[in-house]
Design a protein around this motif. Structure first.
Motif, short mmCIF file in Angstrom:
data_model
loop_
_atom_site.label_atom_id
_atom_site.label_comp_id
_atom_site.label_asym_id
_atom_site.label_seq_id
_atom_site.Cartn_x
_atom_site.Cartn_y
_atom_site.Cartn_z
N LEU A 91 132.61 146.51 7.77
CA LEU A 91 133.39 147.74 7.83
C LEU A 91 134.38 147.73 6.67
CD1 LEU A 91 134.35 150.35 9.29
CD2 LEU A 91 136.01 148.92 10.49
N VAL A 92 134.35 148.79 5.88
CA VAL A 92 135.32 148.91 4.80
C VAL A 92 136.44 149.83 5.29
CG1 VAL A 92 135.70 149.58 2.41
CG2 VAL A 92 133.51 148.57 3.08
N ALA A 93 137.64 149.29 5.33
CA ALA A 93 138.79 150.07 5.82
C ALA A 93 139.99 149.76 4.94
CB ALA A 93 139.08 149.73 7.28
N THR A 94 139.79 149.96 3.65
CA THR A 94 140.82 149.54 2.69
C THR A 94 141.87 150.61 2.39
OG1 THR A 94 139.14 150.02 1.02
CG2 THR A 94 139.56 147.71 1.49
N GLY A 95 141.76 151.75 3.04
CA GLY A 95 142.79 152.77 2.87
C GLY A 95 142.88 153.26 1.43
N GLY A 96 144.09 153.63 1.05
CA GLY A 96 144.27 154.16 -0.30
C GLY A 96 145.49 153.56 -0.96
N ARG A 97 145.53 153.72 -2.27
CA ARG A 97 146.73 153.27 -2.99
C ARG A 97 147.44 154.50 -3.53
NH1 ARG A 97 143.26 151.87 -7.18
NH2 ARG A 97 143.38 149.64 -6.83
N GLY A 102 128.43 159.42 6.99
CA GLY A 102 128.12 160.48 7.94
C GLY A 102 129.16 160.49 9.04
N THR A 103 129.01 161.36 9.99
CA THR A 103 130.01 161.40 11.07
C THR A 103 129.91 160.14 11.94
OG1 THR A 103 128.43 162.77 12.27
CG2 THR A 103 130.29 163.91 11.25
N ASN A 104 128.81 159.40 11.80
CA ASN A 104 128.74 158.11 12.52
C ASN A 104 129.43 157.00 11.72
OD1 ASN A 104 127.00 157.75 10.43
ND2 ASN A 104 125.19 157.29 11.70
N LEU A 105 129.99 157.37 10.59
CA LEU A 105 130.78 156.48 9.72
C LEU A 105 129.95 155.40 9.03
CD1 LEU A 105 134.14 156.12 11.68
CD2 LEU A 105 133.39 157.90 10.11
N ARG A 106 128.64 155.60 9.01
CA ARG A 106 127.80 154.65 8.31
C ARG A 106 127.65 155.11 6.87
NH1 ARG A 106 122.35 153.60 11.23
NH2 ARG A 106 121.52 154.95 9.61
N THR A 107 127.68 154.16 5.95
CA THR A 107 127.50 154.51 4.55
C THR A 107 126.00 154.61 4.26
OG1 THR A 107 127.31 152.23 3.79
CG2 THR A 107 129.55 153.13 3.95
N SER A 108 125.65 154.73 2.99
CA SER A 108 124.23 154.80 2.64
C SER A 108 123.54 153.45 2.86
CB SER A 108 124.06 155.26 1.19
OG SER A 108 124.87 154.47 0.35
N PRO A 151 122.78 150.68 5.62
CA PRO A 151 122.84 150.65 7.10
C PRO A 151 123.70 149.53 7.66
CG PRO A 151 120.65 149.98 6.29
CD PRO A 151 121.41 150.48 5.11
N HIS A 152 124.06 148.55 6.84
CA HIS A 152 124.89 147.45 7.36
C HIS A 152 126.36 147.64 7.00
CE1 HIS A 152 121.28 145.30 8.40
NE2 HIS A 152 120.80 145.60 7.20
N ILE A 153 126.67 148.74 6.34
CA ILE A 153 128.06 148.94 5.92
C ILE A 153 128.61 150.24 6.50
CG2 ILE A 153 129.65 149.10 3.97
CD1 ILE A 153 127.66 147.58 2.27
N TYR A 154 129.75 150.13 7.12
CA TYR A 154 130.45 151.29 7.67
C TYR A 154 131.78 151.44 6.94
CZ TYR A 154 127.11 151.31 11.53
OH TYR A 154 125.97 151.40 12.27
N ALA A 155 132.38 152.59 7.09
CA ALA A 155 133.71 152.79 6.49
C ALA A 155 134.55 153.64 7.43
CB ALA A 155 133.58 153.46 5.13
N ALA A 156 135.85 153.37 7.43
CA ALA A 156 136.76 154.14 8.29
C ALA A 156 138.13 154.20 7.66
CB ALA A 156 136.83 153.47 9.67
N GLY A 157 138.87 155.25 8.01
CA GLY A 157 140.24 155.38 7.53
C GLY A 157 140.31 156.15 6.22
N ASP A 158 141.40 155.91 5.51
CA ASP A 158 141.68 156.69 4.30
C ASP A 158 140.68 156.45 3.17
OD1 ASP A 158 143.87 157.55 5.64
OD2 ASP A 158 145.36 156.68 4.28
N VAL A 159 139.86 155.42 3.32
CA VAL A 159 138.95 155.07 2.23
C VAL A 159 137.68 155.92 2.24
CG1 VAL A 159 137.58 153.28 3.41
CG2 VAL A 159 138.07 153.04 0.97
#
Ligand code: FAD
Lengths: 354, 592
Positions: free
Chosen positions: A114-120, A276-282, A284-292
């Motif tokens: 899960l990538v949740a690194t927010g923003g700078r 996508g709205t399921n928060l999966r990136t292109s 399939p093993h990587i998701y992202a959430a938050g400001d990133v």
């Protein structure tokens, strides 16, 4: 609801979360709930555990030890068996090997990431050279440095004035500091009031006590310099002349997603990580959430950002569900409009913390 | 917070300069006026592998042992330091390399082992060293700088010690090490402090030379030199080797002799030979060496020849654990010679005690004409403490020999004359008219072999009874009671280095309202039965902590006094944990 257990004690699933913010922590909690045996690792470049940055302006009212700002006590991570690697910079993600590369030459393997690194904080190009003369405001350490640099009843030149900055501004005004706001198109970010509405909110700010300088009308800020002897510490120069002075200069031009380390990962990136709205990136093993992340919006037919505590938390929860085999979709429940509250001040759902 | 009590653990691989950094640190803080206790642990191997840890406890007031938890752990080698991460307390910090050159296999970097309550300080130690000095060798000096900067110490005492320590290696080495220190110092100062490890500055700095930093073995050497030790024979063995090494530097400068013999048998034989001639003589060894000396010690007992043997214990039996501490040679020291061969055995409990026991050992050896064993252990030999020097001269009597009476014309000299206190006036070869026989055979008062039952009984009694005088030996602490007076719930009886841990535990128990007292027994043979009995009478329970498996001291107590004691015997290879002792005190006091 513990619907799915995706790993066993003999071969625990390895969940790695990059980012120890609202999204990362919410996800970690969700993952633990759904997968009691999974190995959960949070990686963050911060030395501190997750703390409430929304409360940083309050440090100007009374000094608080950083421990008082922690969202969870250290025992929370031990209890939930969440490993937190602090002071660790992620430099790349190798999606083929499923490894997160750290600056200290270690690779952390994952099954699901899960990538949740927010923003700078975003800084316009023309100000990058003067960065050393600008006080940043993103961490506890920054807040203490600002507090130290700001003399009693001193003045702050606030460039931009996004909602993070305006939150600080209202506290500083309360405490009898002077705040000189130099407007920019990102004033009120992430809100984007235009035309009359923008003028209305600027007028409210003035009523609240901010001194508002129309940055665009002055051709924009071109440089920040040290103030001359006998004058305040900082001088802000405009393209069309008419310098202003303050004890410190702070910039608040909104946030830009922290995705550089994902560039070679093969996942789709526009400004943020596309999901996508399921928060999966292109991948399939990587998701992202938050400001990133930029989430696909059916309604607007674009990938867009959703800010605010409630949204970010919801994203963390949805990501955790889907990383453990669920099929949930993120949809915002947060109002997005700037408004005037009962005291006649500006207010925003962005400032709500629950 | 107006007190200081912090413990720093530096951990690296042999060759990283960990112990050297610890050495500079402890000397610098001692120069600032803090009290310091340190203990280094290092591998038996010389370089390239094996773990080194230097632990330094820095306090304003005197303390007696290291703490179980450190406030700051500094890693020069994560593979060794990671197992110690858990020893850092909550809100304490861990300093480690943030930019290792080599690839770290997953899980091998310190960052993955820091607990949520601890503070990580990843610092580019190697990079800082390279930038400052052109090489990575001074990484240990960078680390030292980081510690000093983080804790807000003045850099000056560190710089002075670095200059002194490396002066012999030339100006280049000094300036590189100073530059390494400085870059670390700036990094430490600029690190945003999240931990709560603080050092309150000392109001007054001790006058130069008044307070010194000594290891147990260094204190032994100082005691030997102040007692005017004249001849030393030894064979190297960890952890006693540094006694000989230091004496080898100090003795020739004062015209005294030291010889490294071919083995321990030879060393003790030469020591006894020198003692026989009237030279003040000593040797030093560890358990395996003591075993080899057993027979010769019997000769010294039988021939009533003064000699001093310093025995620094390590894990046994046999070669055992050369770099681990233990208190398991008590039985060997007390009983390790054939025949009824009682001798004096004393065991200091701290570094200052090492100094006093070393000097007093010679007094006793000469006064009672007997071998004296000074029982140390690796923990005491290698531990450093700040010691306040006495203002006046050495507190030792250098004329303890029973004076020789002038012989009447035609009177025969009786080397082993029966006297009231059992001690016969002693002549040495060359004393006019005092020719006599000295032998390992049982002998009469003239020294001539005699194995009659009356003679053997009388001589055995003489050899034993004269030692009783040692229990009242002037200016010597045979036992000492500390803590609550009168009747107490728990009494701790201890000997040797473990006593420091006992005191720490006792003071912690006091803070919890538990009534307890501790007694150290410095003289183990002859045994101070009266003082110990009196102490035991005052205690509801008697706890005996010691670092050996069999509970050798507890056995001694039970054998002599036939009283029940609670044994706390452990062989961790390291000092007895204070918490363990405290736990037993609580249990016995009914507090848990
Ligand atoms: C002072 C301040 C006040 C704010 N106030 C508000 C507010 O009132 N309302 C509001 O809605 N929002 C506010 N925000 C923004 C808010 O923080 C974010 O919207 C929200 O926290 C985003 O959460 P997140 O989990 O996506 O990312 P973040 O909370 O930003 O967390 C990102 C994490 O990723 C880590 N990270 C980033 N890059 C790396 C890397 N390469 N390697 C390792 N770790 C990395 C960071 O250390 C951090 O732990 C504020 C932000 C700041 C700085």
């Amino acid at each position: 609801m513990v619907a799915q257990v995706s790993s066993s004690a003999s071969s625990p699933h390895r969940y790695v979360i990059i980012g120890n913010g609202v999204a990362g922590n919410q996800a970690a909690e969700g993952l633990r709930e759904r997968d009691p045996d999974g190995l959960i690792t949070i990686i963050t470049n911060s030395r501190m555990l997750f703390y409430n940055r929304y409360l940083l302006p309050q440090l100007f009212r009374a000094h608080q030890d950083w421990r008082a700002l922690l969202a969870y006590p250290p025992g929370h991570y031990e209890k939930h068996r969440i490993r937190v690697l602090r002071d660790c910079w992620v430099t790349a993600v190798d999606s083929r090997k499923r490894q997160v590369m750290l600056a200290h030459n270690e690779a952390i393997s994952y099954d699901t990431l899960l990538v949740a690194t927010g923003g700078r904080p975003y800084l316009p190009e023309e100000l990058v050279e003067c960065r050393h003369l600008i006080h940043p405001f993103g961490t506890y350490e920054h807040a203490l440095a600002v507090r130290k640099a700001l003399p009693e009843n001193g003045s702050v030149v606030m460039l931009g004035g996004d909602m993070i900055g305006l939150d600080l501004a209202r506290t500083l005004l309360d405490l009898s500091y002077r705040v000189i706001l130099v407007t920019h198109e990102n004033t009120f970010w992430p809100h984007q009031p235009v035309g009359e509405e923008r003028s209305k909110f600027l007028a409210i700010l003035q009523k609240m006590g901010l001194e508002v300088v129309d940055g665009d009308a002055m051709g924009g800020v071109v440089a920040i310099e040290k103030g001359a002897a006998g004058l305040p510490e900082r001088r802000v120069r405009f393209r069309q002349g008419g310098d202003i002075y303050g004890d410190i200069v702070m910039s608040f031009y909104g946030l830009s997603p922290l995705v550089e380390f994902m560039m070679k990962s093969g996942t789709d990136i526009e400004r943020g990580l596309l999901v996508g709205t399921n928060l999966r990136t292109s991948d399939p093993h990587i998701y992202a959430a938050g400001d990133v992340c930029q989430i696909w919006s059916e309604k607007d037919n674009v990938y867009r950002f959703y800010y605010g505590h409630r949204n970010v938390r919801a994203m963390g929860a949805v990501a955790a569900l889907n990383m453990t085999g669920g099929n949930e979709h993120f949809s915002t429940t947060q109002d997005e409009a700037l408004f005037q509250n009962e005291q006649g001040h500006i207010d925003s759902p962005f400032w709500a913390y629950d | 917070m107006n007190t200081t009590d912090i413990q720093i653990a530096l951990c690296g691989s042999a060759g990283d300069g960990t112990i050297a950094a610890g050495d500079i640190l402890r000397n610098a803080v001692a120069a600032m006026g803090y009290r310091v206790i340190c203990f280094d642990v290092y591998p038996p191997e010389i370089r390239g592998f094996g773990k080194c840890i230097s632990r330094v406890r820095i306090t304003k007031e005197q303390t007696y042992a290291l703490k179980r938890q450190s406030d700051l752990l500094v890693s020069l080698d994560d593979s060794h330091a990671i197992p110690h991460a858990g020893e850092v307390r909550t809100d304490g910090a861990i300093v480690y390399e943030s930019k290792p050159v080599a690839h770290c296999p997953e899980g091998s970097h310190m960052s993955g082992h820091i607990l949520p309550g601890q503070i990580p300080y990843g610092i580019p130690l190697r990079e800082l060293a390279e930038k400052a000095t052109g090489g990575a060798r001074s990484r240990n000096l960078v680390v030292l700088g980081v510690i000093a900067g983080l804790l807000g110490f003045s850099p000056v005492p560190f710089q002075k010690i670095i200059e002194k320590k490396f002066a012999k290696q030339g100006a280049g080495v000094v300036s590189r090490n100073l530059a390494g220190f400085q870059s670390g110092y700036e990094a430490g100062q600029n690190t945003f402090k999240l931990d709560n490890v603080f050092c309150v500055p000392m109001e007054s700095v001790p006058a130069a030379g008044k307070v010194v930093m000594l290891s147990g073995n260094a204190a032994v050497v100082q005691g030997c030199m102040d007692a005017e030790l004249n001849t030393f024979f030894g064979y190297p063995i960890t952890p006693a080797t540094t006694i000989m090494e230091r004496l080898a530097t100090a003795m020739p400068k004062r015209g005294r002799r030291l010889l490294q013999t071919e083995d321990e048998i030879s060393a003790i034989a030469a020591t006894i030979g020198a003692g026989y001639t009237g030279s003040r003589a000593a040797t030093a060894t560890s358990g395996p060496g003591l075993a080899l000396m057993a027979e010769m010690l019997g000769l010294a007992t039988m021939a009533e020849i003064p000699c001093v043997v310093f025995v620094s214990q390590r894990g046994g039996p046999s070669t055992g654990m050369p770099t681990k501490t233990e208190q398991s040679d008590l039985n060997a020291a007390l009983y390790g010679s054939p025949g009824d061969s009682q001798r004096i055995v004393i065991a200091p409990t701290n570094v200052e005690g090492c100094y006093r026991c070393a000097g007093k050992a010679f007094e006793m050896a000469e006064k009672y004409q007997t071998p004296v064993i000074v029982l140390l252990d690796l923990y005491l030999s290698n531990r450093y403490e700040t010691v306040t020097l006495v203002a006046s001269g050495p507190p030792f009597n250098l004329n303890a020999n029973k004076p020789l009476r002038r012989l009447e014309a035609g009177e025969q000299y009786h080397r082993f004359a029966m006297t009231e206190d059992g001690v016969s006036p002693r002549a040495v070869p060359g004393d006019a008219g005092c020719m006599h026989v000295v032998t390992g055979l049982e002998h009469n008062t003239l020294g001539r072999p005699n194995d009659s039952d009356e003679n053997h009984t009388a001589m055995s009694h003489k050899r034993h009874s004269k030692l009783q005088g040692a229990l009242q030996h002037p200016d010597f602490t045979v036992t000492k009671r500390i803590g609550h007076s009168g009747r107490v719930k728990v009494g701790i009886l201890a000997w040797g280095s473990t006593f420091g841990e006992c005191l720490e535990a006792m003071f912690m128990a006091h803070a919890e309202g538990i009534s307890c007292a501790a007694m150290k027994v410095v003289m183990l043979s002859p045994f101070p039965i009266d003082a110990v009995t009196q102490f035991m009478d005052d205690c509801d329970h008697v706890l005996v902590p010691e670092v050996n498996y069999e509970g050798q001291f507890a056995q001694l107590l039970q054998g002599l006094l036939a009283r029940p004691v609670v044994r706390l015997s452990r062989v961790p290879g390291s000092p007895m944990p204070v918490e363990l002792i405290l736990g037993e005190i609580r249990r016995l006091a009914g507090a848990v």
